[in-house]
Design an enzyme around this catalytic site. Structure first.
Site, PDB file in Angstrom:
ATOM      1  N   HIS A 179       0.888  -1.177   0.000  1.00 42.60           N
ATOM      2  CA  HIS A 179       0.000   0.000   0.000  1.00 42.60           C
ATOM      3  C   HIS A 179       0.919   1.218   0.000  1.00 42.60           C
ATOM      4  O   HIS A 179       1.821   1.304   0.831  1.00 42.60           O
ATOM      5  CB  HIS A 179      -0.877  -0.032   1.247  1.00 42.60           C
ATOM      6  CG  HIS A 179      -1.584   1.256   1.553  1.00 42.60           C
ATOM      7  ND1 HIS A 179      -2.778   1.598   0.963  1.00 42.60           N
ATOM      8  CD2 HIS A 179      -1.274   2.286   2.379  1.00 42.60           C
ATOM      9  CE1 HIS A 179      -3.171   2.775   1.421  1.00 42.60           C
ATOM     10  NE2 HIS A 179      -2.280   3.223   2.286  1.00 42.60           N
ATOM     11  N   HIS A 232      -4.309  -1.426  -4.851  1.00 40.88           N
ATOM     12  CA  HIS A 232      -5.115  -0.200  -5.056  1.00 40.88           C
ATOM     13  C   HIS A 232      -4.301   1.052  -5.406  1.00 40.88           C
ATOM     14  O   HIS A 232      -4.324   2.014  -4.663  1.00 40.88           O
ATOM     15  CB  HIS A 232      -6.136   0.051  -3.936  1.00 40.88           C
ATOM     16  CG  HIS A 232      -5.637   0.103  -2.516  1.00 40.88           C
ATOM     17  ND1 HIS A 232      -6.460  -0.184  -1.439  1.00 40.88           N
ATOM     18  CD2 HIS A 232      -4.450   0.420  -1.995  1.00 40.88           C
ATOM     19  CE1 HIS A 232      -5.776  -0.029  -0.328  1.00 40.88           C
ATOM     20  NE2 HIS A 232      -4.560   0.335  -0.641  1.00 40.88           N
ATOM     21  N   ASN A 278      -9.593   5.165   1.035  1.00 42.17           N
ATOM     22  CA  ASN A 278      -8.138   5.259   1.005  1.00 42.17           C
ATOM     23  C   ASN A 278      -7.600   4.153   0.104  1.00 42.17           C
ATOM     24  O   ASN A 278      -7.835   2.986   0.392  1.00 42.17           O
ATOM     25  CB  ASN A 278      -7.594   5.107   2.433  1.00 42.17           C
ATOM     26  CG  ASN A 278      -6.083   5.214   2.472  1.00 42.17           C
ATOM     27  OD1 ASN A 278      -5.457   5.682   1.531  1.00 42.17           O
ATOM     28  ND2 ASN A 278      -5.498   4.757   3.562  1.00 42.17           N
ATOM     29  N   ASP A 305     -11.729  -3.948  -2.886  1.00 38.70           N
ATOM     30  CA  ASP A 305     -11.253  -3.171  -1.738  1.00 38.70           C
ATOM     31  C   ASP A 305     -12.407  -2.952  -0.754  1.00 38.70           C
ATOM     32  O   ASP A 305     -12.565  -1.874  -0.186  1.00 38.70           O
ATOM     33  CB  ASP A 305     -10.642  -1.835  -2.182  1.00 38.70           C
ATOM     34  CG  ASP A 305      -9.612  -1.323  -1.177  1.00 38.70           C
ATOM     35  OD1 ASP A 305      -9.385  -2.002  -0.156  1.00 38.70           O
ATOM     36  OD2 ASP A 305      -9.047  -0.242  -1.412  1.00 38.70           O
TER      37      ASP A 305
END
Lengths: 420, 311
Positions: A179, A232, A278, A305
């Site tokens: 991330h 992501h 996020n 997600d």
């Protein structure tokens, strides 16, 4: 037990039947026969006009909150929502309480989810308590069924620790799911840095906060010759960086969250906390780059997600609201919002074939004598997404309490077929 | 037209030019009222207003209270630091409690952007945003524009520079929206670290040299440096800020024309502007304060005369 899927159009680039409308006989978890003339005696027949079938969908990033946050979601509700959303395999993040960081916890997830149609694959924590400093017992977790290692929604800020994590997973042929967010830049940001954050006077998260970490990790990857998956990603710059890394021959893959593909920062002008996610919703230009990234093979997967939150976390002032959107059950409806920009076969690649390959799952193909791991979906069915139909415990979705067009008809896996 | 297009005053971006005109002409009347010997009118008799201040305020609160009293409204006050509220009761619960006591209007200051909008979705009373974090402070922008209008006759075509911490300033943002609606040209000026990267997308000029900015403008609105809203260091010291962006008499006199100085207060004398500048005849800081009461009376009066939730 026999199931016949009548009049379904096969979407599977690897299948000889791709694009053909036909009928499929499934028996004991195997695709026994594909063709027009299948006797229907003693079989359950599913005949929903206008339906499509593809290899079972695979979600590389969802949060099922168990143990520790069962008031938001648990494995049972998460699995039901995933099946209703068309998924036959889901990788879940370790951000539970306690964190999924030991053999016992990975075994708990595996054994509890074992009877389910949906295959659940936990990511083990890369660092102890996700602290970004001390490596967790990754080898032990890998042997217990951890599919890869992630630090959840926290970046391993310390480059030295990230380097060691990348080196360490090479011992057992695993990889790190990263991330990317440089907290010294995004600081206390609540949304993308751009015109909307200016209009709303909101503290913002610049694209560079994500891109700096991706650039850093790519160099660490090159140095360690290890393997990484960026989860992501959300900016045009990120797509560009990963494109270059792939051109260098590095072992890098990446995914994009469905929310970041279909919503942009302008959705936040009303301070609707359902859009607080996020990484943050970016700009239309970023979305264009992400879609191009999918079409050109830079982006390998689209993920839900799925991040369930309760009212206490969402029905509050925007600053105080938690990040996340409940997406897994309405993933297909979100996918439909992309429209024609991605071809159906390409979509199936990024929600089935490629994520499965990254996670080391067997390849699927809609062909006779192959495993019956499939998703049947229909773009025309209209249904009401609300208390009566919601399978998740959470309702933090901008689509909640609306009528939706497009629905999953059935999923099949592990010898089971579920009608949704 | 004698009614606002909105039920709440949540921000300048949510109101129309006609709303602003109506507020100004109503304020003209109230300004006469507060300069009479008998300063009170019965317009809001039987209306109860709760002043909820979740963040410290002295002058905005005083100005609203005075406006409410001049209109004969009944008022209750609630003040709390944000930290004590976040530990316990939620914002909705606090406000619902107060509304159960049959309050008609809420004036709220809150440290979080969008707090007023959040509230407007959950309660029935008319809401006036008295500052929500770094988002908007509409009555301040209205009174600033009103003061410019008073000085020059019209805001249209005037060049106004807003100087200071633009990043953390709700006053700057509301001013930009308000002045642009009224046809002024707007520039922001401040340290590079305190102007958001995309601020120019609002259609304002961005300048980092104070002297150039002042040469350009007709009016300079000198914002207060709000150290309390900065969670990390954006400049090394107040002294250094003052060296680059502080306005003294020497600079003011060096300009090729006479400009007007605004300041939303409270002034850090010697930081944004020196005492000499604040007290000079080019400054209309005290007129702003007086106009603040008239503007707030106008807003309260106009919102109270909106069709209510029960009607």
């Amino acid at each position: 037990m026999k199931t016949i899927l009548k009049n379904v159009t096969i979407i599977d680039a690897k299948s000889a039947y791709n694009g053909k409308k036909t009928s499929i006989l499934i028996e004991e978890g195997i695709i026994k026969k594909i063709g027009e003339k299948i006797p229907t005696a003693d079989a359950t027949v599913i005949d929903v006009p206008g339906s499509f079938i593809s290899p079972g969908w695979c979600d590389m990033r969802a949060n099922f909150c168990e143990p520790g946050f069962e008031h938001k979601e648990d494995l049972t509700s998460g699995i039901k929502a995933a099946a209703a959303g068309g998924f036959t395999a889901v990788a879940i993040t370790p951000e539970t309480k306690p964190v999924l960081q030991s053999k016992a916890q990975i075994e708990f997830i595996k054994s509890k989810s074992k009877p389910a149609l949906v295959e659940i694959m936990p990511y083990g924590a890369a660092t102890h308590e996700l602290d970004g400093l001390n490596l967790a017992e990754m080898y032990d977790m890998k042997n217990s069924g951890a599919v890869a290692f992630s630090n959840g929604n926290t970046t391993i800020a310390n480059a030295g620790v990230m380097l060691k994590a990348l080196l360490y997973v090479k011992n057992f042929d695993s990889f790190i799911v990263a991330h990317a967010d440089d907290k010294t830049i995004s600081n206390n940001g609540k949304m993308n840095e751009g015109i909307t954050s200016v209009m709303l006077g909101m503290k913002s998260i610049p694209a560079i906060a994500e891109e700096l970490i991706i650039a850093r990790d790519i160099e660490l990857l090159s140095y360690t010759n290890s393997r990484i998956h960026f989860s992501h990603i959300s900016t045009r710059g990120a797509v560009g960086l990963i494109k270059k890394a792939k051109a260098r021959g590095l072992q890098v893959t990446c995914d994009v969250a469905i929310a970041n593909l279909v919503f942009d920062e302008s959705n936040l002008v009303e301070f609707d906390t359902n859009f607080k996610v996020n990484p943050p919703l970016r700009t239309r230009d970023d979305i264009d780059a992400l879609i191009e990234g999918i079409n050109t093979g830079i982006i390998d997967a689209i993920v839900s997600d799925h991040r369930p939150q309760d009212d206490e976390c969402k029905v509050v002032e925007f600053d105080n609201a938690a990040n996340g959107m409940s997406t897994i059950q309405v993933f297909y409806n979100l996918l439909l919002k992309i429209g024609e920009a991605i071809k159906p076969e390409k979509l199936i690649e990024v929600i089935s074939n490629q994520p499965r390959a990254i996670l080391g799952l067997a390849p699927l193909v809609i062909q006779e004598n192959e495993t019956a791991n499939f998703t049947v979906y229909n773009p025309e069915i209209v249904w009401q997404y609300g208390p009566a139909t919601n399978r998740s415990r959470a309702k933090n979705s901008p689509l909640y309490a609306t009528a939706l067009k497009g629905k999953i008809v059935a999923v099949g896996n592990k010898g089971m077929v579920a009608y949704t | 037209m004698s009614q606002l297009s909105v039920k709440h005053l949540l921000g300048i971006k949510y109101i129309t030019n006609e709303d602003i005109d109506l507020i100004f002409t109503t304020a003209d009347n109230f300004k006469q009222v507060i300069n009479r010997k008998i300063k009170k009118v019965p317009s809001l008799r039987d209306i109860t207003i709760a002043n909820l201040f979740f963040e410290n305020s002295t002058r905005t609160k005083l100005s609203f209270e005075l406006a409410e009293k001049r209109l004969s409204a009944d008022t209750v006050n609630f003040a709390s630091s944000s930290s004590s509220v976040s530990k316990g009761e939620t914002l909705i619960d606090t406000v619902n409690n107060i509304l159960s006591m049959k309050v008609d209007m809420v004036v709220m200051r809150h440290p979080m952007p969008g707090a007023g909008i959040f509230l407007s979705r959950h309660i029935d009373a008319n809401i006036i945003n008295a500052g929500d974090g770094t988002h908007e402070h509409p009555t301040q922008a209205l009174l600033d524009a009103y003061s410019i209008r008073e000085k020059y006759g019209d805001v249209k075509g005037k060049r106004i520079v807003i100087v200071g911490d633009i990043l953390h300033s709700r006053v700057a943002l509301s001013n930009v929206f308000c002045l642009q609606k009224l046809g002024a040209e707007v520039m922001v000026c401040g340290p590079t670290t305190l102007i958001p990267k995309y601020y120019h997308t609002l259609g304002v000029k961005v300048e980092h040299n104070l002297k150039k900015a002042l040469e350009w403008c007709d009016v300079a609105n000198m914002l207060r440096i709000q150290l309390e809203r900065q969670d990390i260091k954006f400049f090394p010291s107040l002294r250094e800020y003052s060296l680059m962006f502080g306005l003294d008499l020497k600079t003011l006199h060096s300009l090729s024309k006479e400009i007007t100085i605004l300041h939303p207060g409270p002034i850090n004398r010697g930081v944004e502007i020196t005492s000499e500048v604040a007290d000079s005849n080019q400054s209309i800081i005290l007129q702003q304060v007086e106009n603040g009461v008239a503007i707030r009376m106008a807003v309260l009066y106009l919102l109270a005369s909106q069709p209510g939730p029960t009607s």
